[in-house]
Design a protein around this motif. Structure first.
Motif, short mmCIF file in Angstrom:
data_model
loop_
_atom_site.label_atom_id
_atom_site.label_comp_id
_atom_site.label_asym_id
_atom_site.label_seq_id
_atom_site.Cartn_x
_atom_site.Cartn_y
_atom_site.Cartn_z
N ASP A 240 29.43 76.48 13.41
CA ASP A 240 28.15 76.41 14.11
C ASP A 240 27.51 75.04 13.99
O ASP A 240 26.87 74.57 14.91
CB ASP A 240 27.19 77.47 13.56
CG ASP A 240 27.39 78.83 14.21
OD1 ASP A 240 27.00 79.82 13.60
OD2 ASP A 240 27.93 78.89 15.33
N SER A 241 27.64 74.41 12.84
CA SER A 241 26.98 73.12 12.65
C SER A 241 27.56 72.06 13.57
O SER A 241 26.86 71.17 14.02
CB SER A 241 27.11 72.67 11.19
OG SER A 241 28.46 72.45 10.86
N ILE A 242 28.83 72.18 13.89
CA ILE A 242 29.46 71.20 14.79
C ILE A 242 28.94 71.36 16.21
O ILE A 242 28.70 70.41 16.92
CB ILE A 242 30.99 71.34 14.75
CG1 ILE A 242 31.51 70.89 13.38
CG2 ILE A 242 31.64 70.54 15.85
CD1 ILE A 242 33.00 71.06 13.22
N SER A 243 28.72 72.60 16.64
CA SER A 243 28.36 72.83 18.03
C SER A 243 26.97 72.33 18.38
O SER A 243 26.59 72.34 19.54
CB SER A 243 28.46 74.33 18.35
OG SER A 243 27.47 75.05 17.66
N HIS A 244 26.18 71.89 17.40
CA HIS A 244 24.85 71.42 17.70
C HIS A 244 24.71 69.91 17.54
O HIS A 244 23.61 69.38 17.53
CB HIS A 244 23.83 72.14 16.79
CG HIS A 244 23.68 73.57 17.11
ND1 HIS A 244 24.28 74.56 16.39
CD2 HIS A 244 23.03 74.20 18.12
CE1 HIS A 244 23.97 75.73 16.91
NE2 HIS A 244 23.23 75.54 17.96
N LEU A 245 25.81 69.18 17.40
CA LEU A 245 25.72 67.73 17.31
C LEU A 245 25.30 67.13 18.64
O LEU A 245 25.40 67.75 19.69
CB LEU A 245 27.07 67.16 16.88
CG LEU A 245 27.50 67.42 15.43
CD1 LEU A 245 28.90 66.89 15.22
CD2 LEU A 245 26.54 66.79 14.45
N GLY A 246 24.89 65.89 18.61
CA GLY A 246 24.40 65.23 19.81
C GLY A 246 25.50 64.53 20.59
O GLY A 246 26.67 64.86 20.47
N PRO A 247 25.14 63.53 21.41
CA PRO A 247 26.11 62.88 22.28
C PRO A 247 27.25 62.25 21.50
O PRO A 247 27.02 61.53 20.53
CB PRO A 247 25.27 61.80 22.98
CG PRO A 247 23.86 62.25 22.84
CD PRO A 247 23.79 62.99 21.55
N ILE A 248 28.48 62.51 21.94
CA ILE A 248 29.63 61.94 21.25
C ILE A 248 30.62 61.32 22.23
O ILE A 248 31.03 60.19 22.06
CB ILE A 248 30.33 63.00 20.38
CG1 ILE A 248 29.41 63.38 19.20
CG2 ILE A 248 31.65 62.45 19.83
CD1 ILE A 248 30.02 64.35 18.24
N THR A 249 31.02 62.04 23.27
CA THR A 249 32.06 61.52 24.14
C THR A 249 31.61 61.43 25.60
O THR A 249 30.77 62.20 26.04
CB THR A 249 33.33 62.39 24.07
OG1 THR A 249 33.06 63.68 24.65
CG2 THR A 249 33.78 62.58 22.63
#
Length: 271
Positions: free
Chosen positions: A14-23
């Motif tokens: 779950d913590s990964i799915s809320h990160l911001g702009p990456i690619t």
């Protein structure tokens, strides 16, 4: 602000799915996931094997069974968003997919989404209110206050409701290889607002316009959002691509096929 991020798949954490702009491209997203995923004894949710995404990225999606849900059966969508997304879905038919419009029939889960969102903030930040409340965002404070009303027994019961919800969602992906939805219900609106002015207001509940992602946060189904068009005012619109459990590669392959059929990387925002 523009909702979820182009080509950023949700991992099983779950913590990964809320990160911001990456690619900015699907290739970059695949590379990112290859770096981030794989076995790690420090993380009990990590995958047991190191997946390979880049080598199979271009295998195509011809013949896949694709479900298209414009509203998941309960979410309102502004017309300026609905129209570009509906046009994008037709691209999947041109790519050889068998597309069927559906109501998944999972029911409205916003009560559960709001519960976990506010309860988690209450648990993580509630102890900071006494010292920092006057410097915190008022919407965040309202969210924390709502979460503080829940009991531990209610939280345990809601966890079981989440398991039951997964049991309803998972069989859907035995029938369909992919699910397509809008990414958000609205186009970008002024950054100082929590909810667009023309929508029903609430002290903190942005789930009412960002509701398409939360069912897959709850179930840990992999999903990506891809740019698929613009409103008449030039604001970006996103298409969400979802697959069943552990099918991150399928999401990436579908995103790549759509990216090649409807290239967008040449578009830049106008200052």
């Amino acid at each position: 602000t523009y909702g979820r991020i182009p080509y950023f798949p949700q991992n099983n954490n779950d913590s990964i799915s809320h990160l911001g702009p990456i690619t900015r491209t699907v290739t970059d997203a695949a590379l990112m996931l290859e770096v981030m995923t794989g076995p790690d004894d420090r993380d009990m949710t990590s995958l047991p094997e190191k997946p390979e995404y880049l080598t199979k990225l271009n295998e195509g999606i011809n013949g896949l069974r694709v479900a298209w849900s414009p509203d998941l059966g309960y979410l309102p969508v502004d017309q300026e968003v609905a129209e570009p997304v509906a046009r994008a879905v037709k691209v999947f038919e041109e790519l050889g997919c068998n597309v069927e419009e559906v109501d998944p029939g999972w029911g409205d889960q916003r009560e559960m989404e709001l519960f976990f969102w506010s309860a988690n903030f209450a648990g993580n930040l509630g102890h900071e209110l006494e010292k920092w409340e006057n410097q915190m965002d008022p919407g965040l404070v309202a969210c924390i206050r709502d979460g503080q009303h829940y009991t531990a027994a209610e939280y345990v019961r809601m966890k079981q409701r989440r398991v039951d919800y997964y049991s309803r969602v998972q069989p859907f992906f035995d029938k369909f290889d992919l699910l397509l939805t809008p990414t958000l219900s609205v186009a970008a609106f002024p950054v100082e607002r929590i909810i667009p002015e023309h929508w029903e207001q609430h002290p903190w509940d942005w789930i009412r316009w960002a509701g398409f992602s939360y069912p897959f946060n709850l179930t840990w189904m992999p999903a990506a959002t891809c740019p698929c068009g613009f409103t008449q005012d030039g604001l970006p619109v996103g298409l969400q691509i979802v697959a069943g459990r552990f099918h991150e590669l399928r999401v990436l392959q579908a995103s790549r096929a759509f990216e090649e059929a409807s290239p967008w990387v040449q578009h830049r925002p106008i200052p």
